[in-house]
Design an enzyme around this catalytic site. Structure first.
Site, PDB file in Angstrom:
ATOM      1  N   CYS A  18      11.572   7.711 -26.149  1.00  0.00           N
ATOM      2  CA  CYS A  18      10.107   7.648 -26.157  1.00  0.00           C
ATOM      3  C   CYS A  18       9.531   8.421 -27.338  1.00  0.00           C
ATOM      4  O   CYS A  18       8.613   7.955 -28.023  1.00  0.00           O
ATOM      5  CB  CYS A  18       9.544   8.204 -24.850  1.00  0.00           C
ATOM      6  N   CYS A  66       0.827  -1.205   0.000  1.00  0.00           N
ATOM      7  CA  CYS A  66       0.000   0.000   0.000  1.00  0.00           C
ATOM      8  C   CYS A  66       0.864   1.259   0.000  1.00  0.00           C
ATOM      9  O   CYS A  66       1.753   1.417   0.832  1.00  0.00           O
ATOM     10  CB  CYS A  66      -0.930   0.020   1.209  1.00  0.00           C
ATOM     11  N   CYS A 113       9.616   6.480 -30.462  1.00  0.00           N
ATOM     12  CA  CYS A 113       9.056   5.131 -30.389  1.00  0.00           C
ATOM     13  C   CYS A 113       7.785   5.024 -31.233  1.00  0.00           C
ATOM     14  O   CYS A 113       6.948   5.937 -31.248  1.00  0.00           O
ATOM     15  CB  CYS A 113       8.742   4.782 -28.930  1.00  0.00           C
ATOM     16  N   SER A 129     -11.155  -3.900  -4.410  1.00  0.00           N
ATOM     17  CA  SER A 129      -9.757  -4.296  -4.563  1.00  0.00           C
ATOM     18  C   SER A 129      -9.604  -5.769  -4.241  1.00  0.00           C
ATOM     19  O   SER A 129      -9.879  -6.204  -3.120  1.00  0.00           O
ATOM     20  CB  SER A 129      -8.865  -3.468  -3.623  1.00  0.00           C
ATOM     21  N   ARG A 186      -2.325  -8.916   0.956  1.00  0.00           N
ATOM     22  CA  ARG A 186      -3.468  -8.170   1.478  1.00  0.00           C
ATOM     23  C   ARG A 186      -3.971  -8.806   2.786  1.00  0.00           C
ATOM     24  O   ARG A 186      -4.930  -9.577   2.787  1.00  0.00           O
ATOM     25  CB  ARG A 186      -4.582  -8.096   0.429  1.00  0.00           C
ATOM     26  N   ASP A 212      -3.277  11.373  -7.020  1.00  0.00           N
ATOM     27  CA  ASP A 212      -3.335  10.386  -5.948  1.00  0.00           C
ATOM     28  C   ASP A 212      -1.988   9.712  -5.719  1.00  0.00           C
ATOM     29  O   ASP A 212      -1.672   9.300  -4.603  1.00  0.00           O
ATOM     30  CB  ASP A 212      -4.398   9.326  -6.311  1.00  0.00           C
ATOM     31  N   GLY A 227      -6.923   4.985   1.658  1.00  0.00           N
ATOM     32  CA  GLY A 227      -7.481   4.356   2.826  1.00  0.00           C
ATOM     33  C   GLY A 227      -8.657   3.433   2.529  1.00  0.00           C
ATOM     34  O   GLY A 227      -8.825   2.943   1.431  1.00  0.00           O
ATOM     35  N   CYS A 234      -5.826   7.739 -16.944  1.00  0.00           N
ATOM     36  CA  CYS A 234      -4.913   8.874 -17.096  1.00  0.00           C
ATOM     37  C   CYS A 234      -3.490   8.453 -17.423  1.00  0.00           C
ATOM     38  O   CYS A 234      -2.751   9.192 -18.083  1.00  0.00           O
ATOM     39  CB  CYS A 234      -4.932   9.731 -15.833  1.00  0.00           C
TER      40      CYS A 234
END
Length: 412
Positions: free
Chosen positions: A338, A30, A341, A130, A142, A297, A75, A275
């Protein structure tokens, strides 16, 4: 569950953490549990009702489109009582102003009850669960805070979601262990009736910060070691290729795998649904339990804090030059390897957080998983070309399955 929006052209998007990094599990990999170290001065790491109302009002009023998506993340989101989310719904209705409000919530599934599931069904919430595949794989990393496995409780939660007819999807972390068993992994999700699957490769580096955090950010330029659970580029490439070969034979249009759908979107020139594969990022921020807003995040580090909602508006923070530069640098910081590529259009360098490798010429900024992605795109290119052509001729891309059965790709 990951959604991406372009600034100004699409809705402002801020994921919200109502319980911060609080969780009833202690998963080895995590990346969020340690964020509690950023808020040691706070006794209570949960969002209060004043901030909840302020965020909901401002978030809705900041939108330029008629649909507004709230994403609740952790969380563990269910560490907040059901009454908190009922309050959120009341406030959404209060400030909706004629807009359509939608909600998505991510959970580890262990705290789901009939009451929770009835609430999600009644209010049309999308629930992301999850789960890392079959029990042997899931329980490897987990576990709860007592070191006990969590698989059985997660499966009980999924059974309750299905019992109540809640729309749900699976989010699976691909690590150094389960990556070696792609077919076992994929068949498990099919067996439990999971039609929407997100595979997330785990890549973390270990370092030391004075406040007690141990995961590295891009600002940690010194040589740092990879966490032992990190998937290798070779594992990631083989994992994706093996599952794709199974999926393309009989599951196109039946099982929706975010990685494959987003790849096809890039192939036809549309915005991908994640994203990490978009040309630029920065359109998906995150707000902590106390109102602090960060660029992403995966960038909840002091150096990526944009401000606090009590001091700056969401519009000011998310459309600031600093955030725009953060998003645009996803493309502008790409190394020459990149940019030259053949599959740049499909990969776009993937997530900037993983760009700590060096190119064949020694240039920094190469994505750690580059070899795996190149293997995958090289492998799926003929199938993607076929599906692109079907879409261009207003035919379903699922026709690729018939072509596979006829052996049309065997001579490639």
């Amino acid at each position: 569950m990951s959604l991406t929006y372009a600034p100004f052209a699409k809705p402002l998007y801020v994921m919200v953490k109502p319980a911060g990094s609080i969780c009833n599990l202690a998963c080895d990999y995590c990346y969020y549990l340690e964020k509690a170290n950023l808020y040691k001065e706070n006794r209570n790491h949960v969002m209060n009702d004043v901030l909840l109302e302020k965020f909901i009002k401002e978030y809705i009023e900041s939108q330029t489109m008629s649909q507004v998506l709230f994403t609740w993340h952790g969380g563990e989101t269910l560490m907040r009582p059901l009454s908190f989310y009922k309050k959120a719904l009341e406030l959404q209705k209060k400030y909706a102003g004629g807009r359509t409000i939608e909600n998505a919530i991510q959970t580890n599934g262990t705290l789901l009850t009939d009451e929770w599931c009835a609430f999600f069904k009644e209010n049309n919430w999308l629930v992301g669960v999850s789960i890392d595949g079959p029990q042997e794989f899931h329980d490897e990393f987990r576990k709860n805070k007592q070191g006990r496995p969590s698989f059985n409780k997660v499966m009980q939660g999924i059974s309750l979601l299905k019992k109540h007819g809640v729309e749900w999807n699976g989010m699976a972390v691909v690590n150094d262990f389960n990556a070696d068993y792609p077919l076992d992994f994929y068949n498990f999700f099919k067996e439990i009736g999971c039609q929407y699957i997100q595979f997330t490769p785990i890549v973390e580096r270990i370092t030391h910060h004075n406040d007690g955090r141990h995961l590295a950010s891009l600002s940690d330029n010194k040589e740092v070691e990879l966490a032992d659970f990190t998937v290798t580029p070779e594992q990631w490439g083989s994992f994706l290729c093996t599952i794709f070969d199974e999926w393309v034979k009989e599951d196109v249009g039946k099982i929706f795998i975010q990685m494959f759908d987003s790849t096809l979107a890039n192939w036809v020139g549309e915005q991908p649904g994640v994203c990490t594969l978009a040309k630029v990022c920065g359109h998906a921020g995150v707000m902590e339990f106390n109102g602090d807003v960060y660029s992403c995040d995966h960038f909840v580090f002091p150096e990526y804090k944009l401000g606090n909602i009590y001091e700056n508006s969401l519009v000011e923070m998310m459309y600031s030059k600093r955030q725009q530069d953060f998003g645009n640098s996803k493309y502008t910081s790409l190394p020459n390897q990149c940019k030259n590529c053949d599959y740049l259009f499909a990969c776009n360098g993937e997530c900037p957080k993983n760009r700590f490798a060096v190119t064949e010429d020694g240039e920094p900024g190469l994505n750690y998983l580059c070899k795996g992605y190149f293997q995958f795109y090289s492998h799926v290119a003929p199938y993607m070309d076929f599906m692109k052509n079907e879409l261009a001729n207003q035919r379903p891309p699922s026709n690729v399955m018939e072509a596979v059965q006829k052996g049309e790709f065997n001579n490639l």
